[in-house]
Design a protein around this motif. Sequence first.
Motif, mmCIF file in Angstrom:
data_model
loop_
_atom_site.group_PDB
_atom_site.id
_atom_site.type_symbol
_atom_site.label_atom_id
_atom_site.label_comp_id
_atom_site.label_asym_id
_atom_site.label_seq_id
_atom_site.Cartn_x
_atom_site.Cartn_y
_atom_site.Cartn_z
ATOM 1 N N GLY A 16 26.760 -23.672 -12.057
ATOM 2 C CA GLY A 16 27.418 -22.285 -11.272
ATOM 3 C C GLY A 16 28.321 -22.965 -10.615
ATOM 4 O O GLY A 16 29.316 -21.706 -9.837
ATOM 5 N N SER A 18 32.851 -23.106 -11.464
ATOM 6 C CA SER A 18 33.777 -22.196 -11.588
ATOM 7 C C SER A 18 33.112 -20.453 -10.633
ATOM 8 O O SER A 18 34.199 -21.030 -10.430
ATOM 9 C CB SER A 18 33.650 -22.153 -13.124
ATOM 10 O OG SER A 18 34.263 -23.693 -13.848
ATOM 11 N N THR A 19 32.012 -20.601 -11.031
ATOM 12 C CA THR A 19 31.798 -19.357 -10.357
ATOM 13 C C THR A 19 32.217 -19.099 -8.691
ATOM 14 O O THR A 19 32.763 -18.626 -7.955
ATOM 15 C CB THR A 19 31.077 -18.445 -10.636
ATOM 16 O OG1 THR A 19 30.949 -18.695 -12.265
ATOM 17 C CG2 THR A 19 30.045 -17.081 -10.019
ATOM 18 N N ARG A 22 35.176 -20.444 -7.316
ATOM 19 C CA ARG A 22 36.620 -18.925 -6.898
ATOM 20 C C ARG A 22 35.097 -18.305 -5.744
ATOM 21 O O ARG A 22 36.689 -18.111 -4.815
ATOM 22 C CB ARG A 22 36.443 -18.432 -8.421
ATOM 23 C CG ARG A 22 37.533 -19.060 -9.576
ATOM 24 C CD ARG A 22 37.181 -18.279 -10.761
ATOM 25 N NE ARG A 22 37.809 -17.286 -10.519
ATOM 26 C CZ ARG A 22 37.753 -15.902 -11.433
ATOM 27 N NH1 ARG A 22 36.723 -16.146 -12.813
ATOM 28 N NH2 ARG A 22 38.263 -15.038 -11.334
ATOM 29 N N ALA A 23 34.946 -18.100 -6.046
ATOM 30 C CA ALA A 23 34.190 -17.427 -4.912
ATOM 31 C C ALA A 23 34.848 -18.242 -3.437
ATOM 32 O O ALA A 23 35.056 -17.292 -2.755
ATOM 33 C CB ALA A 23 32.785 -17.074 -4.653
ATOM 34 N N TYR A 32 42.946 -22.622 -6.030
ATOM 35 C CA TYR A 32 41.960 -22.968 -6.849
ATOM 36 C C TYR A 32 42.784 -23.565 -7.852
ATOM 37 O O TYR A 32 43.145 -23.397 -8.558
ATOM 38 C CB TYR A 32 41.258 -21.359 -7.418
ATOM 39 C CG TYR A 32 40.145 -21.394 -8.611
ATOM 40 C CD1 TYR A 32 38.804 -22.369 -7.987
ATOM 41 C CD2 TYR A 32 40.294 -20.877 -9.888
ATOM 42 C CE1 TYR A 32 37.956 -23.034 -8.871
ATOM 43 C CE2 TYR A 32 39.045 -21.620 -10.407
ATOM 44 C CZ TYR A 32 38.341 -22.121 -10.723
ATOM 45 O OH TYR A 32 37.813 -22.200 -11.543
ATOM 46 N N ASP A 34 41.034 -25.251 -11.355
ATOM 47 C CA ASP A 34 39.695 -25.299 -12.868
ATOM 48 C C ASP A 34 40.208 -26.702 -13.442
ATOM 49 O O ASP A 34 41.125 -26.627 -14.548
ATOM 50 C CB ASP A 34 39.709 -24.165 -13.496
ATOM 51 C CG ASP A 34 38.617 -24.158 -14.691
ATOM 52 O OD1 ASP A 34 37.655 -26.046 -14.714
ATOM 53 O OD2 ASP A 34 38.246 -23.249 -15.279
ATOM 54 N N ARG A 161 21.664 -19.538 -17.035
ATOM 55 C CA ARG A 161 22.471 -19.290 -16.666
ATOM 56 C C ARG A 161 24.184 -18.574 -17.720
ATOM 57 O O ARG A 161 24.390 -18.042 -17.836
ATOM 58 C CB ARG A 161 22.706 -19.700 -15.608
ATOM 59 C CG ARG A 161 22.461 -19.604 -14.781
ATOM 60 C CD ARG A 161 23.113 -20.498 -13.416
ATOM 61 N NE ARG A 161 21.722 -20.536 -11.942
ATOM 62 C CZ ARG A 161 21.989 -21.736 -10.986
ATOM 63 N NH1 ARG A 161 22.747 -22.817 -11.234
ATOM 64 N NH2 ARG A 161 21.121 -21.686 -9.816
ATOM 65 N N ARG A 162 24.120 -20.753 -18.475
ATOM 66 C CA ARG A 162 25.221 -20.232 -19.095
ATOM 67 C C ARG A 162 25.328 -19.356 -20.311
ATOM 68 O O ARG A 162 25.333 -18.648 -21.045
ATOM 69 C CB ARG A 162 25.034 -21.684 -19.861
ATOM 70 C CG ARG A 162 26.326 -21.954 -20.867
ATOM 71 C CD ARG A 162 27.809 -21.157 -20.117
ATOM 72 N NE ARG A 162 28.175 -21.955 -19.389
ATOM 73 C CZ ARG A 162 29.040 -22.959 -19.260
ATOM 74 N NH1 ARG A 162 28.956 -24.260 -19.954
ATOM 75 N NH2 ARG A 162 29.270 -23.372 -17.875
ATOM 76 N N GLU A 165 25.878 -15.787 -19.523
ATOM 77 C CA GLU A 165 26.977 -16.039 -19.782
ATOM 78 C C GLU A 165 27.156 -15.644 -20.952
ATOM 79 O O GLU A 165 28.845 -14.664 -21.109
ATOM 80 C CB GLU A 165 27.464 -17.149 -18.850
ATOM 81 C CG GLU A 165 29.407 -16.845 -18.536
ATOM 82 C CD GLU A 165 29.056 -18.386 -18.143
ATOM 83 O OE1 GLU A 165 30.632 -18.858 -18.872
ATOM 84 O OE2 GLU A 165 28.832 -19.195 -17.456
ATOM 85 N N LEU A 212 23.310 -16.103 -6.907
ATOM 86 C CA LEU A 212 25.299 -16.880 -6.747
ATOM 87 C C LEU A 212 25.568 -16.644 -5.145
ATOM 88 O O LEU A 212 25.786 -17.671 -4.768
ATOM 89 C CB LEU A 212 25.931 -15.991 -7.708
ATOM 90 C CG LEU A 212 27.301 -15.658 -7.584
ATOM 91 C CD1 LEU A 212 28.127 -16.524 -7.770
ATOM 92 C CD2 LEU A 212 27.871 -14.590 -8.025
#
Length: 231
Positions: A16, A18-19, A22-23, A32, A34, A161-162, A165, A212
């Motif tokens: 998690g 990356s998500t 960003r948040a 940010y 990556d 999760r992946r 996604e 999340l």
Amino acid sequence: MGTPLTIAIDGPSGSGKSTVARAVATRLGLGYLDTGAMYRALTWSCLERGVDLTDRAAVAQAARDLPLAMGTDPAAPSVTVDGTDVGAAIRTTAVSSAVSAVATNLEVRPVLQRLQRQLIEDVAARAGGVVAEGRDITTVVAPDARVRVLLTASEEARLRRRSAELHGSADAAAVEATRDQVVRRDRDDSTVSAFTRAADGVALVDTSELGLEESIAAVLDVVAQRTAASG
């Protein structure tokens, strides 16, 4: 303006990071970065140009020559190679299946790590801080970051999760179809990067049982604690 705040987040595939990164950047008003997308962009470029990914010297030269631009707005991050937006292209199965050959190239890593350090410095200076996520961030690229976090989760949670996604489902078939990208990628990357255990001074956040919003809150709590402790 005070010293820019650098937050470094590492972790295995599907944790998690990356998500969450960003948040966190959005909520704190920071830039940010990556860094994993940089390896993917180089992989895409090599595949497009027919560079043999097993030719380590050729791929390293491609890294030095890569006309890469990273958009660092967490609300709309972008990756551009020689003016071409490759944000979607670098997430394809073709790139995902090939990126380990680039990411484990020990001639490539120092080239991209130097660029990552420069970008972190530039973005932090411009935005007042940056959340940088990806391999080696907490130990090699930004070991002096004020906040360093290793985001982790169980293999089961990461696969679930992946697969959701990538395939829109976390049923058994979708999870199995995702297994190679998650498990093999982590196994390959672990030969050149330490991201399974938190190094000294790195906060460990396990998101296995967290949603999340809970994961974001857990990292924000670490940021609050570390920034308060450092003044």
